[in-house]
Design a protein around this motif. Sequence first.
Motif, short mmCIF file in Angstrom:
data_model
loop_
_atom_site.label_atom_id
_atom_site.label_comp_id
_atom_site.label_asym_id
_atom_site.label_seq_id
_atom_site.Cartn_x
_atom_site.Cartn_y
_atom_site.Cartn_z
N GLY A 57 -7.02 14.08 -3.72
CA GLY A 57 -6.81 14.59 -2.36
C GLY A 57 -7.04 13.53 -1.28
O GLY A 57 -6.86 13.81 -0.10
N THR A 58 -7.44 12.33 -1.66
CA THR A 58 -7.74 11.32 -0.63
C THR A 58 -6.47 10.61 -0.17
O THR A 58 -5.47 10.58 -0.88
CB THR A 58 -8.70 10.24 -1.20
OG1 THR A 58 -8.04 9.61 -2.30
CG2 THR A 58 -10.01 10.84 -1.66
N LYS A 63 -1.42 8.40 -0.71
CA LYS A 63 -0.44 7.67 0.10
C LYS A 63 -0.45 6.16 -0.09
O LYS A 63 0.47 5.48 0.33
CB LYS A 63 -0.73 7.91 1.59
CG LYS A 63 -0.66 9.32 2.04
CD LYS A 63 -0.95 9.34 3.53
CE LYS A 63 -1.09 10.74 4.05
NZ LYS A 63 -1.71 10.76 5.36
N GLU A 64 -1.55 5.59 -0.62
CA GLU A 64 -1.71 4.15 -0.43
C GLU A 64 -1.72 3.31 -1.70
O GLU A 64 -1.90 2.10 -1.63
CB GLU A 64 -3.03 3.90 0.34
CG GLU A 64 -3.01 4.52 1.72
CD GLU A 64 -4.36 4.45 2.42
OE1 GLU A 64 -5.31 3.85 1.88
OE2 GLU A 64 -4.46 5.01 3.53
N MET A 65 -1.53 3.91 -2.86
CA MET A 65 -1.68 3.10 -4.07
C MET A 65 -0.40 2.34 -4.44
O MET A 65 0.70 2.85 -4.28
CB MET A 65 -2.13 3.97 -5.24
CG MET A 65 -3.51 4.54 -5.01
SD MET A 65 -4.47 4.75 -6.50
CE MET A 65 -3.48 5.84 -7.46
N PRO A 80 -7.24 -0.21 -5.50
CA PRO A 80 -7.40 -0.02 -4.05
C PRO A 80 -8.85 -0.22 -3.62
O PRO A 80 -9.14 -0.31 -2.43
CB PRO A 80 -6.98 1.44 -3.85
CG PRO A 80 -7.25 2.10 -5.16
CD PRO A 80 -7.13 1.07 -6.24
N GLU A 81 -9.75 -0.27 -4.58
CA GLU A 81 -11.18 -0.49 -4.33
C GLU A 81 -11.78 -0.86 -5.69
O GLU A 81 -11.09 -0.80 -6.71
CB GLU A 81 -11.82 0.77 -3.74
CG GLU A 81 -11.70 2.01 -4.63
CD GLU A 81 -12.92 2.22 -5.47
OE1 GLU A 81 -14.01 2.27 -4.91
OE2 GLU A 81 -12.80 2.33 -6.71
N ASN A 82 -13.06 -1.24 -5.71
CA ASN A 82 -13.54 -1.81 -6.97
C ASN A 82 -14.62 -1.01 -7.69
O ASN A 82 -14.98 -1.34 -8.81
CB ASN A 82 -14.05 -3.25 -6.74
CG ASN A 82 -13.88 -4.12 -7.95
OD1 ASN A 82 -12.99 -3.87 -8.77
ND2 ASN A 82 -14.71 -5.13 -8.10
N THR A 83 -15.14 0.02 -7.04
CA THR A 83 -16.26 0.75 -7.69
C THR A 83 -15.81 1.38 -9.00
O THR A 83 -16.51 1.26 -10.02
CB THR A 83 -16.83 1.81 -6.72
OG1 THR A 83 -17.28 1.12 -5.55
CG2 THR A 83 -17.99 2.56 -7.34
N MET A 110 -8.15 -6.43 -2.90
CA MET A 110 -7.86 -5.01 -3.12
C MET A 110 -6.50 -4.74 -2.47
O MET A 110 -6.06 -5.51 -1.59
CB MET A 110 -8.91 -4.11 -2.44
CG MET A 110 -10.34 -4.47 -2.76
SD MET A 110 -10.76 -4.21 -4.49
CE MET A 110 -12.10 -5.37 -4.68
N PHE A 111 -5.87 -3.64 -2.86
CA PHE A 111 -4.49 -3.39 -2.42
C PHE A 111 -4.33 -1.94 -1.98
O PHE A 111 -4.63 -1.03 -2.74
CB PHE A 111 -3.53 -3.69 -3.58
CG PHE A 111 -3.74 -5.06 -4.18
CD1 PHE A 111 -3.01 -6.15 -3.72
CD2 PHE A 111 -4.70 -5.26 -5.18
CE1 PHE A 111 -3.23 -7.42 -4.25
CE2 PHE A 111 -4.93 -6.53 -5.70
CZ PHE A 111 -4.19 -7.60 -5.24
N ARG A 112 -3.85 -1.78 -0.74
CA ARG A 112 -3.56 -0.42 -0.27
C ARG A 112 -2.28 -0.46 0.55
O ARG A 112 -2.16 -1.29 1.45
CB ARG A 112 -4.70 0.11 0.62
CG ARG A 112 -5.98 0.36 -0.15
CD ARG A 112 -7.07 0.96 0.72
NE ARG A 112 -8.34 0.83 0.03
CZ ARG A 112 -9.53 1.10 0.55
NH1 ARG A 112 -9.62 1.54 1.79
NH2 ARG A 112 -10.63 0.93 -0.15
N TYR A 113 -1.37 0.47 0.24
CA TYR A 113 -0.11 0.52 0.99
C TYR A 113 -0.36 1.30 2.28
O TYR A 113 -0.10 2.49 2.38
CB TYR A 113 0.99 1.18 0.14
CG TYR A 113 2.34 1.04 0.77
CD1 TYR A 113 3.07 -0.13 0.62
CD2 TYR A 113 2.87 2.06 1.55
CE1 TYR A 113 4.30 -0.27 1.23
CE2 TYR A 113 4.10 1.91 2.16
CZ TYR A 113 4.80 0.74 1.99
OH TYR A 113 6.01 0.60 2.60
N ASP A 114 -0.95 0.58 3.23
CA ASP A 114 -1.35 1.18 4.49
C ASP A 114 -0.45 0.64 5.58
O ASP A 114 0.23 -0.37 5.37
CB ASP A 114 -2.80 0.71 4.74
CG ASP A 114 -3.60 1.76 5.47
OD1 ASP A 114 -2.98 2.62 6.11
OD2 ASP A 114 -4.84 1.68 5.41
N ARG A 115 -0.44 1.26 6.78
CA ARG A 115 0.36 0.72 7.87
C ARG A 115 -0.34 -0.51 8.43
O ARG A 115 -1.45 -0.41 8.93
CB ARG A 115 0.52 1.78 8.96
CG ARG A 115 1.63 1.47 9.95
CD ARG A 115 1.90 2.71 10.81
NE ARG A 115 0.71 3.14 11.53
CZ ARG A 115 0.27 2.57 12.66
NH1 ARG A 115 0.94 1.58 13.20
NH2 ARG A 115 -0.81 3.01 13.25
#
Length: 421
Positions: A57-58, A63-65, A80-83, A110-115
């Motif tokens: 749900g995040t 939306k961002e992977m 998208p993060e390392n934890t 890290m990688f996120r398909y963000d604006r």
Amino acid sequence: MKYARPRGTQDILPPDVFVWRRVESVFDETFESFGYEPVRTPVFESTDLFLRSVGEGTDIVSKEMYTFTDRGGRSLTLRPENTASVIRAYLESGMHRRAGTTRVSYIGPMFRYDRPQAGRYRQFHQVGVEAIGTLDPSIDVEVIDVVMSGLERLGFSGLDVRINSVGCRVCRAAYGVILRRALGAVKDELCSDCAERAKRNPMRVFDCKHCTGLTGDLPRISDHLCDECGAHFEKVRSYLQSLGRANEHDPTLVRGLDYYTKTAFEIVHDSLGAQNALCGGGRYDDLVEQCGGPSTPAVGFSAGLERIISVLPQGITDEANAETHTDVYVACVDEVSAGRALQVAAVLRRYARVEMDVTARSLKKQLKGAEKSGVAVAVIVESASPGVVKWKDMAGRTQVEIEDERLADYAGKNLDKLKRR
Ligand code: AMP
């Protein structure tokens, strides 16, 4: 230009790259000083790991992977993060069988398909730590202390620490019912994203930039914590106070990843504008179990290097730039001497950073270049002077001749002296 870097990415080139290296090494030293061991995990993992841990749900997952299918038909995702990756590695390697607290640190992209916008990239870099195996609130405080110490070693002061508790499985479920009811009463005023969040992940409404007018009146998790979570939060705040670490309770702080439990915190820098968080972190007591391990409490943080570097105090930038200089410049004037110049440079490199001129420019031009690049010494090798080199001290403007067999000894004494100057 035929090719450009992908949108939302950066090339980190000299001289900036020296600042990056310096910042990374300050964090490395800080992590070591607290007993955290570095780990490196792959930049891609099976997609499922992030779906389960970060949460379907995040925004990150929905939306961002950067998700792709490899040639073997597996669904993989650029982290998208390392934890989640660290916990996967912790379990896969059997580290969970160690007694006590496992302390690990990481640094990487890290990688996120963000604006893309200021402070928000599609490939960005995080440093972080995870302390796995301890429920005691003192570990939450240690993790906050680690990142604050790193930032202070970089010259930052007066940063704001915002802290909240997002509760545990038990109290969050009970609070979820209360929050959903409250959201139901204002459902026509919610943005379309929040209308969806209200069903799947109601606490995320607090993070919405469009619905801030509504969130002020909503019930807050901190008023609905169970006794255990309430006591934990009180202790974290009192230990922070013992350490003299100022912090502000922000009851609307919820963080964008599902796995957080109890403590959640952010460190913000005022001059960053909308993307003002340098660091985010918190406790995630259920994640190890969710990833197939035994029930194990844990806490960590991650901090964004792009944002830290964009507001870095000047002192550390100057220090990093000072480190970039070559110490010695070997000028070779004629082709016949090139072999000898290579040998001379190799001897000098035992003591200093040495650059060799291979441009076959005139000696005058080479020395001008040496002066411009700020080297301390220029060593001239020429066939007209067989068996000796000319050693030119650029600051003192003195020049001596050194026989080849004395060069190592002379360099050892004089270059060491230069470093202390
Ligand atoms: P998060 O993993 O979302 O809790 O973010 C932790 C930290 O990473 C943030 O406080 C930022 O400093 C940094 N960060 C997160 N997303 C981005 C991004 N898209 N671009 C640059 N930095 C980011």
